[in-house]
Design a protein around this motif. Structure first.
Motif, short mmCIF file in Angstrom:
data_model
loop_
_atom_site.label_atom_id
_atom_site.label_comp_id
_atom_site.label_asym_id
_atom_site.label_seq_id
_atom_site.Cartn_x
_atom_site.Cartn_y
_atom_site.Cartn_z
N ALA A 166 0.82 -1.22 0.00
CA ALA A 166 0.00 0.00 0.00
C ALA A 166 0.85 1.26 0.00
CB ALA A 166 -0.92 0.01 1.22
N THR A 167 0.38 2.25 -0.73
CA THR A 167 1.03 3.56 -0.78
C THR A 167 0.12 4.67 -0.25
OG1 THR A 167 0.29 3.78 -3.07
CG2 THR A 167 2.55 2.99 -2.71
N HIS A 168 -1.12 4.33 0.09
CA HIS A 168 -2.10 5.31 0.56
C HIS A 168 -2.97 4.70 1.66
CE1 HIS A 168 -0.97 6.99 -3.32
NE2 HIS A 168 -1.60 8.11 -3.03
N TYR A 169 -3.51 5.55 2.48
CA TYR A 169 -4.51 5.11 3.45
C TYR A 169 -5.40 6.28 3.81
CZ TYR A 169 -1.57 7.37 7.02
OH TYR A 169 -0.84 8.28 7.75
N HIS A 170 -6.55 5.99 4.36
CA HIS A 170 -7.42 7.03 4.92
C HIS A 170 -8.24 6.42 6.03
CE1 HIS A 170 -11.22 5.57 3.15
NE2 HIS A 170 -10.54 5.33 2.04
N THR A 171 -8.79 7.26 6.89
CA THR A 171 -9.63 6.75 7.96
C THR A 171 -10.99 6.35 7.39
OG1 THR A 171 -10.54 8.93 8.50
CG2 THR A 171 -8.51 8.27 9.65
N ARG A 172 -11.67 5.48 8.11
CA ARG A 172 -12.96 4.98 7.65
C ARG A 172 -14.01 6.09 7.59
NH1 ARG A 172 -13.45 -0.86 8.43
NH2 ARG A 172 -11.51 -1.69 9.30
N SER A 173 -13.76 7.21 8.26
CA SER A 173 -14.75 8.28 8.34
C SER A 173 -14.77 9.19 7.12
CB SER A 173 -14.51 9.14 9.59
OG SER A 173 -13.22 9.75 9.53
N VAL A 174 -13.80 9.02 6.21
CA VAL A 174 -13.76 9.86 5.01
C VAL A 174 -13.73 8.96 3.77
CG1 VAL A 174 -12.57 11.72 6.22
CG2 VAL A 174 -11.24 10.00 4.98
N SER A 175 -13.99 9.57 2.62
CA SER A 175 -13.97 8.82 1.36
C SER A 175 -13.36 9.68 0.26
CB SER A 175 -15.40 8.40 0.96
OG SER A 175 -15.38 7.63 -0.22
N PRO A 176 -12.03 9.74 0.20
CA PRO A 176 -11.37 10.57 -0.82
C PRO A 176 -11.64 10.05 -2.23
CG PRO A 176 -9.77 9.20 0.33
CD PRO A 176 -11.07 9.04 1.06
N ARG A 177 -11.57 10.94 -3.19
CA ARG A 177 -11.88 10.58 -4.57
C ARG A 177 -10.97 9.47 -5.09
NH1 ARG A 177 -11.98 15.57 -8.50
NH2 ARG A 177 -13.59 16.11 -6.97
N TRP A 178 -9.69 9.54 -4.75
CA TRP A 178 -8.74 8.56 -5.28
C TRP A 178 -9.06 7.15 -4.81
CZ3 TRP A 178 -6.54 6.10 -1.26
CH2 TRP A 178 -6.32 6.81 -0.08
N ALA A 179 -9.76 7.01 -3.68
CA ALA A 179 -10.05 5.69 -3.14
C ALA A 179 -10.97 4.88 -4.05
CB ALA A 179 -10.66 5.81 -1.75
N ARG A 180 -11.68 5.56 -4.95
CA ARG A 180 -12.56 4.85 -5.87
C ARG A 180 -11.79 4.26 -7.06
NH1 ARG A 180 -15.84 9.37 -4.46
NH2 ARG A 180 -15.29 10.53 -6.36
N PRO A 183 -6.90 0.16 -5.88
CA PRO A 183 -7.31 -1.10 -5.26
C PRO A 183 -7.04 -1.09 -3.76
CG PRO A 183 -5.29 -1.40 -6.53
CD PRO A 183 -5.77 -0.02 -6.83
N ARG A 184 -8.04 -1.49 -2.98
CA ARG A 184 -7.85 -1.57 -1.52
C ARG A 184 -7.11 -2.86 -1.21
NH1 ARG A 184 -12.97 -1.29 2.44
NH2 ARG A 184 -13.18 0.71 1.34
N THR A 185 -6.09 -2.76 -0.37
CA THR A 185 -5.26 -3.92 -0.05
C THR A 185 -5.47 -4.44 1.36
OG1 THR A 185 -3.42 -2.54 0.68
CG2 THR A 185 -3.47 -3.15 -1.67
N ALA A 186 -5.98 -3.60 2.26
CA ALA A 186 -6.17 -4.03 3.65
C ALA A 186 -7.04 -3.03 4.38
CB ALA A 186 -4.81 -4.16 4.36
N SER A 187 -7.64 -3.48 5.47
CA SER A 187 -8.35 -2.62 6.41
C SER A 187 -7.90 -3.02 7.81
CB SER A 187 -9.87 -2.78 6.27
OG SER A 187 -10.31 -2.33 5.01
N ARG A 195 -3.21 0.57 -2.79
CA ARG A 195 -1.98 0.63 -3.59
C ARG A 195 -2.25 1.45 -4.84
NH1 ARG A 195 -1.21 -4.37 -3.89
NH2 ARG A 195 -2.27 -4.74 -5.88
N GLN A 196 -1.40 2.43 -5.07
CA GLN A 196 -1.55 3.28 -6.26
C GLN A 196 -1.30 2.45 -7.51
OE1 GLN A 196 0.71 6.86 -6.07
NE2 GLN A 196 0.31 7.45 -8.17
N PRO A 197 -2.22 2.48 -8.48
CA PRO A 197 -2.04 1.69 -9.70
C PRO A 197 -0.79 2.13 -10.44
CG PRO A 197 -4.29 2.51 -9.52
CD PRO A 197 -3.49 3.21 -8.47
N THR A 198 -0.13 1.17 -11.09
CA THR A 198 1.03 1.48 -11.92
C THR A 198 0.56 2.22 -13.16
OG1 THR A 198 2.12 -0.52 -11.17
CG2 THR A 198 2.97 0.51 -13.18
N ARG A 199 1.21 3.33 -13.46
CA ARG A 199 0.84 4.11 -14.65
C ARG A 199 1.61 3.60 -15.84
NH1 ARG A 199 1.09 10.14 -11.92
NH2 ARG A 199 -0.70 9.85 -10.53
N LEU A 200 0.90 3.08 -16.81
CA LEU A 200 1.54 2.56 -18.01
C LEU A 200 1.88 3.70 -18.95
CD1 LEU A 200 -0.69 -0.56 -18.69
CD2 LEU A 200 1.47 -0.46 -17.47
#
Length: 203
Positions: A166-180, A183-187, A195-200
């Motif tokens: 994982a390269t990102h995280y946020h608390t369960r109380s928020v929903s940032p745009r990038w989270a959509r 891919p979520r890897t853990a809670s 994990r931030q997708p690899t940019r081709l």
């Protein structure tokens, strides 16, 4: 053993291109990510010592009081302000994100660089505590001692097995745009990890 591992990675990177299938496209994406890692970062990654970690307060309490240089201090402070209320497992998970960014060519290659990226622009930084306008005062010495141990273990090369890169995280109380899009890897605890997708490349 480390030379063999490095040779194996280099052999994979130099290998032939396979037929175009969903699996090989995924492999190609991972290969591009590997090629983006500098030689020094790759060597550092392959040479990390294996450290047996038990994600419990009882185990962490038995570890020596930690100290270190500027990079250790940056990580310890980030864990204090971002995760001191989390379980030991949750604190290690947040530390994994920071260390994964250090190894990712999209981010600065030092712990302090990653943590303070964007600092100076209110709410435009990577870690909110560095740009929220509040003084960063460490008032809970026992909590800082705890996260300091976590930071020391991570700086020394503890395994990163909790968040699957994982390269990102946020608390369960928020929903940032990038989270959509990531891919979520853990809670773990109050945090979701991604994990931030690899940019081709476009070619």
């Amino acid at each position: 053993m480390r030379r063999i591992a490095l040779a194996a990675v280099l052999a994979v990177l130099a290998g032939p291109v396979l037929a175009d299938t969903p699996v090989t496209r995924l492999m190609d994406q991972e290969m591009r990510a590997l090629r983006a890692i500098s030689g020094d970062r790759m060597a550092s990654y392959l040479s990390r010592p294996e450290t047996e970690i038990r994600y419990s307060s009882a185990w962490l309490d038995q570890q020596d009081t930690a100290e270190g240089g500027a990079q250790w201090r940056c990580l310890a402070e980030a864990l204090y302000f971002e995760a001191r209320g989390e379980s030991v497992k949750g604190q290690f998970a947040v530390a994994e994100v920071i260390m994964n960014r250090v190894d990712d060519s999209n981010y600065p290659d030092t712990i302090c660089g990653v943590i303070h990226q964007g600092t100076g622009r209110k709410y435009q930084c990577q870690f909110t505590y560095t740009c929220d306008g509040h003084a960063d005062v460490i008032a809970e010495r026992e909590a800082f001692e705890t996260v300091g141990k976590v930071a020391r273990l991570m700086v020394d090369g503890a395994p990163r097995s909790l968040t699957s890169g994982a390269t990102h995280y946020h608390t369960r109380s928020v929903s940032p745009r990038w989270a959509r899009q990531f891919p979520r890897t853990a809670s773990i605890g109050v945090h979701h990890f991604y994990r931030q997708p690899t940019r081709l490349s476009s070619n």
